[in-house]
Design a protein around this motif. Structure first.
Motif, PDB file in Angstrom:
ATOM      1  N   PHE A   1       0.824  -1.204   0.000  1.00  0.00           N
ATOM      2  CA  PHE A   1       0.000   0.000   0.000  1.00  0.00           C
ATOM      3  C   PHE A   1       0.865   1.263   0.000  1.00  0.00           C
ATOM      4  CE2 PHE A   1      -1.760   3.447   2.564  1.00  0.00           C
ATOM      5  CZ  PHE A   1      -2.900   3.764   1.843  1.00  0.00           C
ATOM      6  N   LEU A   2       1.890   1.300   0.862  1.00  0.00           N
ATOM      7  CA  LEU A   2       2.756   2.482   0.945  1.00  0.00           C
ATOM      8  C   LEU A   2       3.519   2.712  -0.353  1.00  0.00           C
ATOM      9  CD1 LEU A   2       4.143   2.059   4.577  1.00  0.00           C
ATOM     10  CD2 LEU A   2       2.497   3.754   3.787  1.00  0.00           C
ATOM     11  N   LYS A   3       3.992   1.639  -0.974  1.00  0.00           N
ATOM     12  CA  LYS A   3       4.707   1.789  -2.246  1.00  0.00           C
ATOM     13  C   LYS A   3       3.772   2.304  -3.335  1.00  0.00           C
ATOM     14  CE  LYS A   3       8.396  -1.607  -1.566  1.00  0.00           C
ATOM     15  NZ  LYS A   3       8.993  -2.887  -2.024  1.00  0.00           N
ATOM     16  N   LYS A   4       2.555   1.779  -3.354  1.00  0.00           N
ATOM     17  CA  LYS A   4       1.595   2.241  -4.352  1.00  0.00           C
ATOM     18  C   LYS A   4       1.243   3.705  -4.117  1.00  0.00           C
ATOM     19  CE  LYS A   4      -2.906   1.138  -6.404  1.00  0.00           C
ATOM     20  NZ  LYS A   4      -4.093   0.237  -6.373  1.00  0.00           N
ATOM     21  N   ALA A   5       1.062   4.073  -2.843  1.00  0.00           N
ATOM     22  CA  ALA A   5       0.751   5.468  -2.524  1.00  0.00           C
ATOM     23  C   ALA A   5       1.903   6.379  -2.940  1.00  0.00           C
ATOM     24  CB  ALA A   5       0.475   5.616  -1.029  1.00  0.00           C
ATOM     25  N   ARG A   6       3.140   5.918  -2.733  1.00  0.00           N
ATOM     26  CA  ARG A   6       4.303   6.715  -3.136  1.00  0.00           C
ATOM     27  C   ARG A   6       4.375   6.854  -4.648  1.00  0.00           C
ATOM     28  NH1 ARG A   6      10.058   4.529  -1.240  1.00  0.00           N
ATOM     29  NH2 ARG A   6       9.846   3.230  -3.113  1.00  0.00           N
ATOM     30  N   GLN A   7       4.072   5.777  -5.357  1.00  0.00           N
ATOM     31  CA  GLN A   7       4.105   5.831  -6.823  1.00  0.00           C
ATOM     32  C   GLN A   7       3.034   6.763  -7.382  1.00  0.00           C
ATOM     33  OE1 GLN A   7       3.626   1.672  -7.683  1.00  0.00           O
ATOM     34  NE2 GLN A   7       5.769   1.153  -7.222  1.00  0.00           N
ATOM     35  N   GLN A   8       1.896   6.810  -6.699  1.00  0.00           N
ATOM     36  CA  GLN A   8       0.795   7.639  -7.185  1.00  0.00           C
ATOM     37  C   GLN A   8       0.930   9.098  -6.752  1.00  0.00           C
ATOM     38  OE1 GLN A   8      -2.711   5.630  -5.765  1.00  0.00           O
ATOM     39  NE2 GLN A   8      -2.816   4.257  -7.522  1.00  0.00           N
ATOM     40  N   ALA A   9       1.763   9.335  -5.743  1.00  0.00           N
ATOM     41  CA  ALA A   9       1.919  10.703  -5.254  1.00  0.00           C
ATOM     42  C   ALA A   9       2.630  11.555  -6.296  1.00  0.00           C
ATOM     43  CB  ALA A   9       2.700  10.707  -3.949  1.00  0.00           C
ATOM     44  N   HIS A  10       2.169  12.763  -6.458  1.00  0.00           N
ATOM     45  CA  HIS A  10       2.796  13.692  -7.388  1.00  0.00           C
ATOM     46  C   HIS A  10       3.974  14.382  -6.713  1.00  0.00           C
ATOM     47  CE1 HIS A  10      -0.997  14.203 -10.131  1.00  0.00           C
ATOM     48  NE2 HIS A  10      -0.791  12.954  -9.788  1.00  0.00           N
ATOM     49  N   VAL A  11       4.792  14.979  -7.533  1.00  0.00           N
ATOM     50  CA  VAL A  11       5.894  15.795  -7.017  1.00  0.00           C
ATOM     51  C   VAL A  11       5.321  16.930  -6.179  1.00  0.00           C
ATOM     52  CG1 VAL A  11       7.651  17.458  -7.728  1.00  0.00           C
ATOM     53  CG2 VAL A  11       7.523  15.230  -8.844  1.00  0.00           C
ATOM     54  N   GLN A  12       5.990  17.240  -5.070  1.00  0.00           N
ATOM     55  CA  GLN A  12       5.561  18.330  -4.208  1.00  0.00           C
ATOM     56  C   GLN A  12       6.578  19.471  -4.259  1.00  0.00           C
ATOM     57  OE1 GLN A  12       4.461  17.190  -0.207  1.00  0.00           O
ATOM     58  NE2 GLN A  12       3.984  15.116  -0.862  1.00  0.00           N
ATOM     59  N   TYR A  13       6.082  20.691  -4.071  1.00  0.00           N
ATOM     60  CA  TYR A  13       6.940  21.871  -4.020  1.00  0.00           C
ATOM     61  C   TYR A  13       6.723  22.569  -2.682  1.00  0.00           C
ATOM     62  CZ  TYR A  13       7.270  21.084  -9.043  1.00  0.00           C
ATOM     63  OH  TYR A  13       7.476  20.528 -10.280  1.00  0.00           O
ATOM     64  N   ARG A  14       7.792  22.992  -2.040  1.00  0.00           N
ATOM     65  CA  ARG A  14       7.692  23.616  -0.729  1.00  0.00           C
ATOM     66  C   ARG A  14       8.804  24.642  -0.574  1.00  0.00           C
ATOM     67  NH1 ARG A  14       9.747  18.098   2.348  1.00  0.00           N
ATOM     68  NH2 ARG A  14      11.982  18.506   2.147  1.00  0.00           N
TER      69      ARG A  14
ATOM     70  N   VAL B   1      -5.484  10.683  -3.471  1.00  0.00           N
ATOM     71  CA  VAL B   1      -6.266  10.381  -2.276  1.00  0.00           C
ATOM     72  C   VAL B   1      -7.408  11.389  -2.136  1.00  0.00           C
ATOM     73  CG1 VAL B   1      -6.228  10.261   0.237  1.00  0.00           C
ATOM     74  CG2 VAL B   1      -4.330   9.330  -1.085  1.00  0.00           C
ATOM     75  N   HIS B   2      -8.600  10.878  -1.889  1.00  0.00           N
ATOM     76  CA  HIS B   2      -9.760  11.742  -1.668  1.00  0.00           C
ATOM     77  C   HIS B   2     -10.410  11.360  -0.339  1.00  0.00           C
ATOM     78  CE1 HIS B   2      -9.537  13.325  -5.758  1.00  0.00           C
ATOM     79  NE2 HIS B   2      -9.304  12.085  -6.148  1.00  0.00           N
ATOM     80  N   LEU B   3     -10.820  12.365   0.395  1.00  0.00           N
ATOM     81  CA  LEU B   3     -11.431  12.138   1.702  1.00  0.00           C
ATOM     82  C   LEU B   3     -12.808  12.798   1.776  1.00  0.00           C
ATOM     83  CD1 LEU B   3      -8.272  12.681   3.943  1.00  0.00           C
ATOM     84  CD2 LEU B   3      -9.399  10.521   3.439  1.00  0.00           C
ATOM     85  N   ASP B   4     -13.516  12.742   0.665  1.00  0.00           N
ATOM     86  CA  ASP B   4     -14.838  13.373   0.608  1.00  0.00           C
ATOM     87  C   ASP B   4     -15.840  12.712   1.545  1.00  0.00           C
ATOM     88  OD1 ASP B   4     -13.762  14.991  -1.341  1.00  0.00           O
ATOM     89  OD2 ASP B   4     -14.521  13.783  -3.006  1.00  0.00           O
ATOM     90  N   ASP B   5     -15.578  11.448   1.900  1.00  0.00           N
ATOM     91  CA  ASP B   5     -16.515  10.740   2.770  1.00  0.00           C
ATOM     92  C   ASP B   5     -16.159  10.900   4.241  1.00  0.00           C
ATOM     93  OD1 ASP B   5     -14.174   9.310   2.615  1.00  0.00           O
ATOM     94  OD2 ASP B   5     -15.136   7.350   2.687  1.00  0.00           O
TER      95      ASP B   5
ATOM     96  N   THR C   1      -1.557  22.606  13.701  1.00  0.00           N
ATOM     97  CA  THR C   1      -2.551  23.173  12.797  1.00  0.00           C
ATOM     98  C   THR C   1      -3.056  22.087  11.849  1.00  0.00           C
ATOM     99  OG1 THR C   1      -0.818  23.842  11.246  1.00  0.00           O
ATOM    100  CG2 THR C   1      -1.463  25.437  12.939  1.00  0.00           C
ATOM    101  N   PRO C   2      -4.203  22.297  11.204  1.00  0.00           N
ATOM    102  CA  PRO C   2      -4.749  21.263  10.319  1.00  0.00           C
ATOM    103  C   PRO C   2      -3.773  20.830   9.227  1.00  0.00           C
ATOM    104  CG  PRO C   2      -6.402  22.934  10.764  1.00  0.00           C
ATOM    105  CD  PRO C   2      -5.119  23.438  11.348  1.00  0.00           C
ATOM    106  N   PHE C   3      -3.741  19.527   8.959  1.00  0.00           N
ATOM    107  CA  PHE C   3      -2.898  18.992   7.892  1.00  0.00           C
ATOM    108  C   PHE C   3      -3.656  17.883   7.185  1.00  0.00           C
ATOM    109  CE2 PHE C   3      -1.909  16.855  11.877  1.00  0.00           C
ATOM    110  CZ  PHE C   3      -1.996  15.511  11.553  1.00  0.00           C
ATOM    111  N   PHE C   4      -3.387  17.740   5.901  1.00  0.00           N
ATOM    112  CA  PHE C   4      -4.098  16.749   5.091  1.00  0.00           C
ATOM    113  C   PHE C   4      -3.763  15.346   5.578  1.00  0.00           C
ATOM    114  CE2 PHE C   4      -4.354  14.364   0.899  1.00  0.00           C
ATOM    115  CZ  PHE C   4      -5.731  14.259   0.936  1.00  0.00           C
ATOM    116  N   ALA C   5      -4.784  14.546   5.879  1.00  0.00           N
ATOM    117  CA  ALA C   5      -4.578  13.210   6.422  1.00  0.00           C
ATOM    118  C   ALA C   5      -3.929  12.262   5.419  1.00  0.00           C
ATOM    119  CB  ALA C   5      -5.908  12.634   6.914  1.00  0.00           C
ATOM    120  N   GLY C   6      -4.123  12.501   4.134  1.00  0.00           N
ATOM    121  CA  GLY C   6      -3.390  11.795   3.101  1.00  0.00           C
ATOM    122  C   GLY C   6      -3.644  10.309   3.016  1.00  0.00           C
ATOM    123  N   ALA C   7      -2.610   9.590   2.501  1.00  0.00           N
ATOM    124  CA  ALA C   7      -2.748   8.160   2.228  1.00  0.00           C
ATOM    125  C   ALA C   7      -3.006   7.369   3.505  1.00  0.00           C
ATOM    126  CB  ALA C   7      -1.500   7.645   1.520  1.00  0.00           C
TER     127      ALA C   7
END
Length: 730
Positions: A93-106, A456-460, A507-513
């Motif tokens: 699951f973690l590997k798949k989540a990493r593969q699906q994650a897009h590049v991040q900029y910070r 990842v979507h957390l609409d529910d 502070t609030p942070f995206f719960a993510g994978a």
């Protein structure tokens, strides 16, 4: 211990754990005995109180005996963790989540008409520094420095970077092995080539480091720790001072500018004015939240603007190079004052924004960028109220003009000034990932193409803000994340996260994978905004530090009890987690209330409060925790010190302690000693485990695969101990 003996021990432990696994899917059978830690008592006397330390010998990480014990503990832990029934699925699951994650900029910066950012590729261990022609033109991305390929066979970590005012050069504090011991490298932005040799000893854990360019591009001011024989070895990472370096010269020729009068535990930040001639120097007295400020004129002469007792916690340059001050002198929630350009007399400052319900946020810790900013015509102020943040807008005389658009119950990033009244900021919530915006001073914000996507979507998911009542009657806010329609019958696996210290706000942070996986597995995720943080201003912090530290642990226990009483969960289904100061929280929670949780996940924690100030970096903690030299503070620290309150025969929860050999902020000896004490004391039969990463620092791993394996171990431990089953298709 030889490799052959280790291999034999590992094989034997695998067999033992396999037997335990066969007996119980929830892993509640008695665990095999962990590697023994010899008791060698040492007695200290503090203010007439004798204190016995059975595992002092584990403090010496260079001792072959200690190294062998750590290796045996890792073998013991891995024999269990790698055999957990769902670990393979969690790794997948973690590997798949990493593969699906897009590049991040910070870490955005703007200089010379270029937008700089650190680019994080989830498939690479190191980040890259990139530039864009404008915030809207993502297609113009160009790599300046790739920390994966800078030196063959090495991966660097960046503690911070600073572009020159014209954007032609950039300085980067770079280290390896997860360590924050960093040297300053300078690169040509157009070519990416390194300029000159690295400047050593610029950054270290806790005190950090910084630099500020001069407008003529001839050189820069920077923070430097003692070198050579300048100080005795015990002061090697203290007495930070400011030096000036000329591009193209040797660091040995650098000129001292300021800092001999700074505190031993001073933490220094530097910022260049808009005129590129003046430099603001901010010095924090350890981690205690007291600051003083100096202004360097061209040539390096310094004028002190504020002193520690003035309670000015942040200063920012206005567009006209006047000074805007965040002051706590009259209110713990802060007010914004103004000093006209050229006037450095604090007594002449004028209040512009009065204290309000929310707390005005400043730099929080040395090295962060602006949280409030005076543009050409507007003043923008970041305010926090219990955890959520927002950006308020005023004219330059303090008249309220509403808010900058942002989601509800969100956190916002530091403001990045562009030109005129235009700036960048970011926002995220527990259910929405980071989105970057450009605001031009009026109307709606422009969404930029830098959204953090990972499929990842957390609409529910449903988010609730609720309050527990602490022991002294204080209301403690919590954010509770659960799937809509979750039945509250006390059977839900629940993970409660806390910190509570150093005026750091959760502070609030995206719960993510992981949030998606946890919710899909029937879990509830909770974040507690405990005292000691800055969620309600400096008074909230002060009510949870020094002699008031016990309040933090009472707050956390109240949150545990609330979740149980309201049928969100039960003690058999509750897990708790915290790192660093949050690791101390975990230690206090499990020793004071072992009956409230089933699992404790504790990372890079502090556990021996009587010895912490003696650690290589421990003096910085004195302003937050206190010192055993003071009788009153010793009494308070000894009363909650987790290591000293580990008692034989107590049924402790299952505990996983995680640390790194290269952690210069919190000595990994704390985790070693706490593990030894818990393993021999616990009567529950549940596993007490230590996981030590030789290539990691204070939560920083040098290898993405190692980091993923660590995550997999933590999640597998959590799922197994709570008896949580992953869904077929998470």
């Amino acid at each position: 211990m030889t490799t052959r003996i280790l291999m034999f021990a590992r094989a034997a432990l695998f067999a033992a754990w396999s037997g335990a696994l066969a007996q119980s899917p929830a892993l509640q059978a008695s665990a095999p005995a962990p590697p023994a830690a010899e008791k060698i008592p040492v007695t200290d006397v503090y203010h007439g109180v004798s204190v016995v330390d059975n595992y002092r010998w584990l403090e010496n990480g260079d001792d072959p005996k200690v190294k062998a014990w750590v290796m045996a503990q890792n073998a013991y832990s891995q024999a269990y963790l790698s055999n957990l029934p769902q670990r393979e699925a969690i790794v997948s699951f973690l590997k798949k989540a990493r593969q699906q994650a897009h590049v991040q900029y910070r870490e955005f910066e703007y200089a010379g008409g270029l937008l700089f950012a650190m680019k994080v590729d989830p498939e690479k261990s190191g980040a890259a520094l990139v530039v864009f022609r404008s915030p809207e033109d993502k297609a113009s991305e160009r790599t300046v420095v790739d920390l994966n390929t800078l030196v063959a066979g090495q991966v660097f970590q960046s503690s911070w970077y600073k572009p020159s005012p014209d954007g032609s050069m950039v300085g980067m504090a770079l280290g390896t092995g997860g360590s924050e011991d960093a040297a300053l490298y300078v690169f040509n932005v157009a070519t990416g080539k390194q300029i000159g040799d690295p400047v050593p000893r610029v950054n270290f854990a806790t005190a950090g480091g910084d630099m500020a360019w001069t407008g003529d591009n001839r050189g820069f001011y920077y923070t430097r720790f003692p070198q050579g024989n300048e100080r005795p070895p015990e002061d090697a990472n203290f007495y930070q001072q400011v030096y000036y370096h000329v591009i193209g010269t040797s660091a040995a020729e650098d000129r001292y500018v300021l800092g001999k009068e700074f505190p031993r535990i001073g933490e220094t930040a530097l910022e260049t004015a808009h005129d590129s001639k003046h430099i603001l120097v901010t010095v924090e007295d350890g981690d205690g939240g007291k600051y003083e400020h100096f202004l360097l004129a061209p040539g390096g002469s310094a004028t002190q603007i504020t002193h520690f007792e003035d309670k000015v916690v942040d200063i920012q340059f206005g567009a006209d190079d006047s000074l805007w001050l965040l002051s706590h002198a009259k209110s713990n929630n802060g007010e914004i004052d103004h000093l006209a350009a050229g006037n450095l007399k604090l007594a002449d400052s004028v209040r512009v924004v009065a204290p309000m319900r929310g707390s005005i946020e400043g730099i929080g810790s040395v090295g962060e960028m602006c949280r409030f900013w005076a543009a050409g015509h507007e003043l923008y102020v970041t305010v926090i109220d219990g955890g959520p943040e927002e950006i308020l807008k005023f004219d330059l005389h303090g008249k309220s003009e509403g808010k900058v658009p942002a989601p509800a119950v969100a956190s916002v990033t530091n403001l990045v000034p562009l030109s005129g009244d235009s700036f960048l900021y970011g926002a995220q919530t527990y259910t929405q990932p980071w989105q970057r915006f450009r605001y031009n001073g009026t109307g709606e914000s422009l969404a930029l193409p830098f959204k953090t996507e990972n499929g990842v979507h957390l609409d529910d998911a449903e988010m609730r803000r609720e309050f527990a009542t602490s022991k002294d009657g204080t209301r403690i806010p919590m954010t509770i994340l659960l799937r809509k329609g979750t039945k509250l019958d006390g059977s839900n696996p629940t993970l409660l996260y806390g910190y509570g210290g150093y005026s750091i706000s959760l502070t609030p942070f995206f719960a993510g994978a992981f949030g998606r996986l946890w919710l899909d597995s029937g879990g509830i995720f909770v974040v507690a905004n405990l005292r000691g943080g800055g969620e309600y201003g400096e008074s909230w912090h002060r009510s949870g530090n020094l002699e008031n530290k016990q309040n933090v642990f009472d707050d956390f226990a109240a949150c545990e009890q609330y979740l149980i009483a309201q049928k969100y969960t039960s003690p058999e289904h509750l897990a708790t987690q915290g790192e660093s100061n949050g690791g101390l929280l975990m230690g206090a929670a499990l020793t004071q209330h072992p009956e409230l949780a089933r699992v404790v996940l504790s990372g890079v924690g502090i556990y021996d409060m009587l010895r912490v100030e003696l650690d290589p970096n421990g003096s910085f903690n004195v302003t937050e925790f206190g010192t055993v030299k003071d009788p009153t503070l010793f009494k308070a620290m000894y009363a909650y010190s987790p290591y000293h309150h580990t008692q034989a025969g107590v049924k402790y929860p299952a505990v996983l302690l995680v640390t790194g050999d290269n952690d210069h902020r919190v000595n990994p000896a704390h985790s070693r000693k706490m593990t030894a004490a818990l393993q021999v004391a616990s009567a529950s039969g549940l596993p007490i485990m230590l996981r030590t990463n030789a290539n990691a620092g204070h939560g920083i791993s040098t290898n993405i695969d190692e980091a993923l394996e660590e995550q997999a171990d933590i999640f597998s431990f959590l799922f197994a101990q709570l008896g949580v089953q992953m869904p077929p298709s998470p």
